[in-house]
Scaffold this motif. Structure first.
Motif, PDB file in Angstrom:
ATOM      1  N   ARG A   7     -24.044  30.011 -12.270  1.00 26.89           N
ATOM      2  CA  ARG A   7     -22.731  30.406 -12.775  1.00 26.89           C
ATOM      3  C   ARG A   7     -22.260  29.495 -13.892  1.00 26.89           C
ATOM      4  O   ARG A   7     -22.367  28.283 -13.802  1.00 26.89           O
ATOM      5  CB  ARG A   7     -21.713  30.404 -11.639  1.00 26.89           C
ATOM      6  CG  ARG A   7     -22.083  31.386 -10.538  1.00 26.89           C
ATOM      7  CD  ARG A   7     -21.078  31.380  -9.421  1.00 26.89           C
ATOM      8  NE  ARG A   7     -21.438  32.356  -8.397  1.00 26.89           N
ATOM      9  CZ  ARG A   7     -20.720  32.585  -7.314  1.00 26.89           C
ATOM     10  NH1 ARG A   7     -19.620  31.909  -7.090  1.00 26.89           N
ATOM     11  NH2 ARG A   7     -21.115  33.485  -6.429  1.00 26.89           N
TER      12      ARG A   7
ATOM     13  N   ALA B 227     -16.060  37.287 -13.352  1.00 26.29           N
ATOM     14  CA  ALA B 227     -16.921  37.890 -12.346  1.00 26.29           C
ATOM     15  C   ALA B 227     -18.136  38.555 -12.972  1.00 26.29           C
ATOM     16  O   ALA B 227     -19.245  38.497 -12.409  1.00 26.29           O
ATOM     17  CB  ALA B 227     -16.115  38.899 -11.532  1.00 26.29           C
ATOM     18  N   GLU B 228     -17.986  39.174 -14.141  1.00 23.18           N
ATOM     19  CA  GLU B 228     -19.121  39.853 -14.775  1.00 23.18           C
ATOM     20  C   GLU B 228     -20.196  38.860 -15.192  1.00 23.18           C
ATOM     21  O   GLU B 228     -21.387  39.110 -15.004  1.00 23.18           O
ATOM     22  CB  GLU B 228     -18.634  40.660 -15.982  1.00 23.18           C
ATOM     23  CG  GLU B 228     -17.796  41.878 -15.608  1.00 23.18           C
ATOM     24  CD  GLU B 228     -17.290  42.621 -16.825  1.00 23.18           C
ATOM     25  OE1 GLU B 228     -17.377  42.025 -17.932  1.00 23.18           O
ATOM     26  OE2 GLU B 228     -16.818  43.753 -16.684  1.00 23.18           O
ATOM     27  N   GLN B 229     -19.787  37.733 -15.746  1.00 24.58           N
ATOM     28  CA  GLN B 229     -20.767  36.735 -16.151  1.00 24.58           C
ATOM     29  C   GLN B 229     -21.421  36.083 -14.940  1.00 24.58           C
ATOM     30  O   GLN B 229     -22.614  35.791 -14.957  1.00 24.58           O
ATOM     31  CB  GLN B 229     -20.127  35.673 -17.042  1.00 24.58           C
ATOM     32  CG  GLN B 229     -19.942  36.128 -18.491  1.00 24.58           C
ATOM     33  CD  GLN B 229     -19.632  34.980 -19.410  1.00 24.58           C
ATOM     34  OE1 GLN B 229     -18.907  34.074 -19.040  1.00 24.58           O
ATOM     35  NE2 GLN B 229     -20.165  35.027 -20.622  1.00 24.58           N
ATOM     36  N   GLU B 230     -20.652  35.856 -13.883  1.00 26.14           N
ATOM     37  CA  GLU B 230     -21.222  35.275 -12.673  1.00 26.14           C
ATOM     38  C   GLU B 230     -22.270  36.200 -12.067  1.00 26.14           C
ATOM     39  O   GLU B 230     -23.352  35.764 -11.652  1.00 26.14           O
ATOM     40  CB  GLU B 230     -20.113  34.986 -11.654  1.00 26.14           C
ATOM     41  CG  GLU B 230     -19.191  33.856 -12.073  1.00 26.14           C
ATOM     42  CD  GLU B 230     -18.127  33.579 -11.034  1.00 26.14           C
ATOM     43  OE1 GLU B 230     -18.082  34.308 -10.017  1.00 26.14           O
ATOM     44  OE2 GLU B 230     -17.348  32.642 -11.222  1.00 26.14           O
ATOM     45  N   GLU B 231     -21.961  37.489 -11.999  1.00 23.84           N
ATOM     46  CA  GLU B 231     -22.908  38.450 -11.445  1.00 23.84           C
ATOM     47  C   GLU B 231     -24.153  38.537 -12.320  1.00 23.84           C
ATOM     48  O   GLU B 231     -25.286  38.597 -11.815  1.00 23.84           O
ATOM     49  CB  GLU B 231     -22.242  39.827 -11.334  1.00 23.84           C
ATOM     50  CG  GLU B 231     -23.050  40.867 -10.548  1.00 23.84           C
ATOM     51  CD  GLU B 231     -24.138  41.522 -11.390  1.00 23.84           C
ATOM     52  OE1 GLU B 231     -25.178  41.920 -10.825  1.00 23.84           O
ATOM     53  OE2 GLU B 231     -23.944  41.618 -12.626  1.00 23.84           O
ATOM     54  N   ALA B 232     -23.957  38.520 -13.636  1.00 25.77           N
ATOM     55  CA  ALA B 232     -25.091  38.578 -14.558  1.00 25.77           C
ATOM     56  C   ALA B 232     -25.957  37.332 -14.432  1.00 25.77           C
ATOM     57  O   ALA B 232     -27.192  37.417 -14.450  1.00 25.77           O
ATOM     58  CB  ALA B 232     -24.589  38.744 -15.987  1.00 25.77           C
TER      59      ALA B 232
ATOM     60  N   ASP C 207     -26.333  35.429 -11.777  1.00 25.21           N
ATOM     61  CA  ASP C 207     -27.075  35.527 -10.521  1.00 25.21           C
ATOM     62  C   ASP C 207     -28.267  36.469 -10.668  1.00 25.21           C
ATOM     63  O   ASP C 207     -29.360  36.205 -10.147  1.00 25.21           O
ATOM     64  CB  ASP C 207     -26.158  36.023  -9.398  1.00 25.21           C
ATOM     65  CG  ASP C 207     -25.165  34.969  -8.948  1.00 25.21           C
ATOM     66  OD1 ASP C 207     -25.414  33.778  -9.220  1.00 25.21           O
ATOM     67  OD2 ASP C 207     -24.135  35.326  -8.350  1.00 25.21           O
ATOM     68  N   ARG C 208     -28.074  37.563 -11.388  1.00 18.68           N
ATOM     69  CA  ARG C 208     -29.151  38.530 -11.601  1.00 18.68           C
ATOM     70  C   ARG C 208     -30.284  37.906 -12.419  1.00 18.68           C
ATOM     71  O   ARG C 208     -31.470  38.088 -12.119  1.00 18.68           O
ATOM     72  CB  ARG C 208     -28.586  39.776 -12.302  1.00 18.68           C
ATOM     73  CG  ARG C 208     -29.540  40.959 -12.316  1.00 18.68           C
ATOM     74  CD  ARG C 208     -28.809  42.245 -12.650  1.00 18.68           C
ATOM     75  NE  ARG C 208     -28.358  42.317 -14.031  1.00 18.68           N
ATOM     76  CZ  ARG C 208     -27.083  42.283 -14.407  1.00 18.68           C
ATOM     77  NH1 ARG C 208     -26.107  42.169 -13.506  1.00 18.68           N
ATOM     78  NH2 ARG C 208     -26.764  42.369 -15.687  1.00 18.68           N
TER      79      ARG C 208
ATOM     80  N   ARG D  22     -32.279  35.370 -10.228  1.00 14.64           N
ATOM     81  CA  ARG D  22     -33.249  36.005  -9.331  1.00 14.64           C
ATOM     82  C   ARG D  22     -34.493  36.458 -10.093  1.00 14.64           C
ATOM     83  O   ARG D  22     -35.623  36.302  -9.618  1.00 14.64           O
ATOM     84  CB  ARG D  22     -32.596  37.188  -8.610  1.00 14.64           C
ATOM     85  CG  ARG D  22     -31.555  36.793  -7.582  1.00 14.64           C
ATOM     86  CD  ARG D  22     -31.179  37.990  -6.722  1.00 14.64           C
ATOM     87  NE  ARG D  22     -30.547  39.058  -7.498  1.00 14.64           N
ATOM     88  CZ  ARG D  22     -29.243  39.146  -7.729  1.00 14.64           C
ATOM     89  NH1 ARG D  22     -28.425  38.216  -7.247  1.00 14.64           N
ATOM     90  NH2 ARG D  22     -28.753  40.153  -8.431  1.00 14.64           N
TER      91      ARG D  22
ATOM     92  N   VAL E 239     -22.419  42.599 -20.464  1.00 17.23           N
ATOM     93  CA  VAL E 239     -22.358  44.020 -20.120  1.00 17.23           C
ATOM     94  C   VAL E 239     -22.628  44.880 -21.349  1.00 17.23           C
ATOM     95  O   VAL E 239     -23.529  45.730 -21.365  1.00 17.23           O
ATOM     96  CB  VAL E 239     -21.003  44.383 -19.489  1.00 17.23           C
ATOM     97  CG1 VAL E 239     -20.932  45.875 -19.211  1.00 17.23           C
ATOM     98  CG2 VAL E 239     -20.792  43.581 -18.215  1.00 17.23           C
TER      99      VAL E 239
END
Length: 270
Positions: free
Chosen positions: A164, A170-175, A177-178, A181, A219
């Motif tokens: 993070r 939230a969008e950058q955090e989710e990205a 994490d993706r 992985r 995004v």
């Protein structure tokens, strides 16, 4: 705010030594000097290097990176290695030095993908073989330059992703994490490496550097990803880092375009 973040990144990356280019300008890959020197030292077990330095071969030989580089990184281009060399006392010195020079050039290309163009060695000490066939120095000095700091271990796979970006939504955090992985699934990637280098135990460097930093819009794009990874020594470092950058770009799949820079913080021998 941007200047403060840049200062923090430079201070934190100083803990890894200078940031050296791997491959070509289009690759967008760099390696910590400490990690590169450890690999080169291990390639010449019959000799001992000291005062090792890697520098650009010349200003005209450097190129502009195809992607935004890590803060403070050297530009892509050929490098020159200079070092002092301790050799066996009973070996012909010119031939022995030439052999070490060839080994270093081969290791730089075959194990790292480091664009090492020239090796300048100065024989400054003669050593004697010990009874076990190793090397005994006539005068022992401190820790060898480029050796990993005692007690410092690379981040284990999945142990601390910390992808993070500080202050990200939230969008950058989710990205992030993706991306983390996807990168961890790449062959040769041991883990993400957000931890500070040993030099920072005495430096108030601010927030910890994230292993995955995303700048821009993950995004709609465009955006840029900066990765900091630990890789295995079982595969050429440049090949693993290239694959990690490709995995990061694919994980985002931004229609507006995405670039990735990869910084190899450590090479794990396990």
């Amino acid at each position: 705010m941007a200047a403060e973040r840049l200062t923090t990144e430079v201070r934190q990356q100083l803990g890894l030594g200078r940031i050296l280019p791997l491959g070509e300008a289009a690759d967008g890959v760099w390696v910590a000097e400490e990690a590169a020197l450890a690999v080169l030292h291990r390639s010449v077990p019959g000799a001992r290097l000291s005062a090792v330095r890697l520098d650009p071969s010349g200003p005209r030989a450097t190129a502009e990176s195809a992607v935004p580089a890590p803060a403070g990184a050297l530009p892509p281009g050929p490098l020159t290695l200079t070092a002092n060399l301790a050799m066996y006392a009973d070996r012909p010195l010119p031939a022995a030095a030439d052999e070490v020079r060839r080994i270093l050039l081969a290791a730089a290309e075959g194990e790292l993908g480091l664009p090492l163009e020239y090796v300048d060695l100065r024989v400054t000490e003669l050593v004697e073989a010990d009874g076990a066939g190793g090397v005994r120095r006539r005068e022992e000095s401190g820790p060898r330059e480029g050796a990993p700091a005692p007690g410092r271990e690379p981040t284990a796979r999945g142990a601390d992703r910390d992808g993070r970006t500080a202050g990200a939504g939230a969008e950058q955090e989710e990205a992030a994490d993706r991306v983390a992985r996807a990168v961890l699934a790449v062959e040769g990637v041991v883990g993400l490496a957000p931890t500070q280098g040993p030099a920072f135990s005495h430096v108030a460097a601010g927030p910890r550097f994230s292993a995955v930093r995303i700048e821009g819009d993950p995004v709609a794009g465009p955006c840029h990803v900066l990765l900091r990874v630990t890789v295995s020594a079982t595969r050429r470092v440049l090949d693993t880092a290239r694959a990690a950058g490709a995995a990061a770009r694919e994980a985002l799949g931004v229609s507006g375009g995405v670039t990735a820079a990869v910084l190899v913080a450590a090479v794990d021998r396990r």
